[in-house]
Design a protein around this motif. Structure first.
Motif, mmCIF file in Angstrom:
data_model
loop_
_atom_site.group_PDB
_atom_site.id
_atom_site.type_symbol
_atom_site.label_atom_id
_atom_site.label_comp_id
_atom_site.label_asym_id
_atom_site.label_seq_id
_atom_site.Cartn_x
_atom_site.Cartn_y
_atom_site.Cartn_z
ATOM 1 N N LEU A 270 35.973 19.003 31.054
ATOM 2 C CA LEU A 270 36.398 20.189 31.800
ATOM 3 C C LEU A 270 36.932 19.788 33.174
ATOM 4 C CD1 LEU A 270 36.628 23.259 32.195
ATOM 5 C CD2 LEU A 270 34.242 23.232 32.963
ATOM 6 N N LEU A 271 36.220 18.907 33.874
ATOM 7 C CA LEU A 271 36.661 18.457 35.193
ATOM 8 C C LEU A 271 37.986 17.694 35.101
ATOM 9 C CD1 LEU A 271 33.284 17.344 36.818
ATOM 10 C CD2 LEU A 271 34.548 19.475 37.178
ATOM 11 N N ILE A 272 38.141 16.887 34.074
ATOM 12 C CA ILE A 272 39.396 16.155 33.875
ATOM 13 C C ILE A 272 40.530 17.140 33.614
ATOM 14 C CG2 ILE A 272 40.637 14.583 32.323
ATOM 15 C CD1 ILE A 272 38.751 13.184 34.322
ATOM 16 N N SER A 273 40.257 18.133 32.794
ATOM 17 C CA SER A 273 41.278 19.142 32.494
ATOM 18 C C SER A 273 41.696 19.886 33.763
ATOM 19 C CB SER A 273 40.731 20.125 31.461
ATOM 20 O OG SER A 273 41.645 21.132 31.200
ATOM 21 N N ILE A 274 40.729 20.233 34.582
ATOM 22 C CA ILE A 274 41.018 20.902 35.854
ATOM 23 C C ILE A 274 41.824 19.967 36.753
ATOM 24 C CG2 ILE A 274 39.961 21.762 37.991
ATOM 25 C CD1 ILE A 274 37.704 22.919 36.196
ATOM 26 N N SER A 275 41.417 18.719 36.803
ATOM 27 C CA SER A 275 42.112 17.735 37.629
ATOM 28 C C SER A 275 43.560 17.533 37.164
ATOM 29 C CB SER A 275 41.358 16.411 37.583
ATOM 30 O OG SER A 275 41.944 15.474 38.421
ATOM 31 N N GLU B 183 33.561 24.312 44.790
ATOM 32 C CA GLU B 183 33.440 23.488 45.995
ATOM 33 C C GLU B 183 34.316 22.244 45.875
ATOM 34 O OE1 GLU B 183 31.878 22.886 49.837
ATOM 35 O OE2 GLU B 183 31.757 24.621 48.529
ATOM 36 N N TRP B 184 34.320 21.643 44.703
ATOM 37 C CA TRP B 184 35.140 20.467 44.434
ATOM 38 C C TRP B 184 36.627 20.805 44.586
ATOM 39 C CZ3 TRP B 184 37.582 19.270 39.368
ATOM 40 C CH2 TRP B 184 38.067 17.956 39.299
ATOM 41 N N LYS C 137 38.606 15.539 45.542
ATOM 42 C CA LYS C 137 38.563 14.132 45.946
ATOM 43 C C LYS C 137 37.474 13.346 45.218
ATOM 44 C CE LYS C 137 40.351 15.388 50.423
ATOM 45 N NZ LYS C 137 39.939 15.937 51.675
ATOM 46 N N GLU C 138 36.345 13.988 44.981
ATOM 47 C CA GLU C 138 35.240 13.304 44.313
ATOM 48 C C GLU C 138 35.594 13.053 42.846
ATOM 49 O OE1 GLU C 138 30.372 13.697 43.993
ATOM 50 O OE2 GLU C 138 31.536 15.314 44.882
ATOM 51 N N LYS C 139 35.210 11.908 42.338
ATOM 52 C CA LYS C 139 35.492 11.559 40.950
ATOM 53 C C LYS C 139 34.692 12.467 40.012
ATOM 54 C CE LYS C 139 36.081 6.636 41.845
ATOM 55 N NZ LYS C 139 35.463 5.329 41.586
ATOM 56 N N PRO C 140 35.323 12.964 38.944
ATOM 57 C CA PRO C 140 34.608 13.805 37.978
ATOM 58 C C PRO C 140 33.352 13.142 37.418
ATOM 59 C CG PRO C 140 36.937 13.998 37.606
ATOM 60 C CD PRO C 140 36.754 12.909 38.646
ATOM 61 N N GLU C 141 33.424 11.833 37.155
ATOM 62 C CA GLU C 141 32.258 11.150 36.592
ATOM 63 C C GLU C 141 31.079 11.138 37.565
ATOM 64 O OE1 GLU C 141 35.382 7.909 37.572
ATOM 65 O OE2 GLU C 141 35.370 9.893 36.709
#
Length: 184
Positions: A80-85, A150-151, A157-161
């Motif tokens: 999900l975070l990768i998709s958002i990124s 917040e991300w 900037k913070e890595k999804p992992e």
């Protein structure tokens, strides 16, 4: 043809977003970009924000569908975070727009379904009222959404992992612990 037309409209919106914020884009802009009519747009979407939600759902549905248990939820959250990124311009435009709630509604829908599936699988051997399982899923979904918002606000900037790893440390064993407390 149905999804192909939606894809054409989505790609047109994404192209325009490279040049303008979402609150400065009209349906007319989108249909002119892809050579379709306004009526075609309205045959598929109520407004631009419904198109945005559709884009979000398409981007994450497949990756999350395969990660609905306690052992793989982290991979689903990461996807999900990768998709958002990968949709950074679209996401940040939506987040900063007056209709930011479409992004939050999308995230809640996707995350709640994911978390509830994990909770349901953890509760298989337990007798827990559905209202408590729903509450646990709602609680954690809102926590995930707050982290993601917040991300996004901080520019991703913070890595999804790193986010996934830190979250995993906090909630390891928490679903089962909560379910046992609510068990009949």
């Amino acid at each position: 043809m149905h999804n192909e037309t939606k894809e054409v409209l989505a790609n047109a919106l994404i192209d325009i977003l490279q040049k303008r914020p979402i609150n400065k884009i009209t349906v007319k802009d989108i249909v002119e970009e892809c050579g379709l009519t306004r009526q075609t747009f309205y045959n598929y979407f109520y407004d631009i924000y419904e198109l945005v939600e559709w884009i979000y759902l398409q981007a994450t549905e497949k990756s999350l569908a395969e990660n609905k248990d306690y052992d793989t939820w982290q991979q689903g959250f990461y996807q999900l975070l990768i998709s958002i990124s990968n949709s950074k311009v679209l996401v940040q435009n939506t987040y900063r727009s007056t209709n930011r709630e479409s992004l939050e509604r999308y995230m809640y829908t996707v995350i709640y379904d994911q978390v509830l599936a994990v909770v349901e699988r953890q509760a298989i051997e337990m007798s827990v009222d559905q209202k408590y399982k729903n509450f646990i899923a709602r609680f954690y979904s809102l926590a995930f959404i707050a982290l993601i918002c917040e991300w996004i606000k901080d520019g991703m900037k913070e890595k999804p992992e790193d986010i996934v790893e830190q979250t995993a440390v906090l909630i390891k064993g928490d679903f089962e612990k909560a379910l046992k407390k609510y068990a009949n």
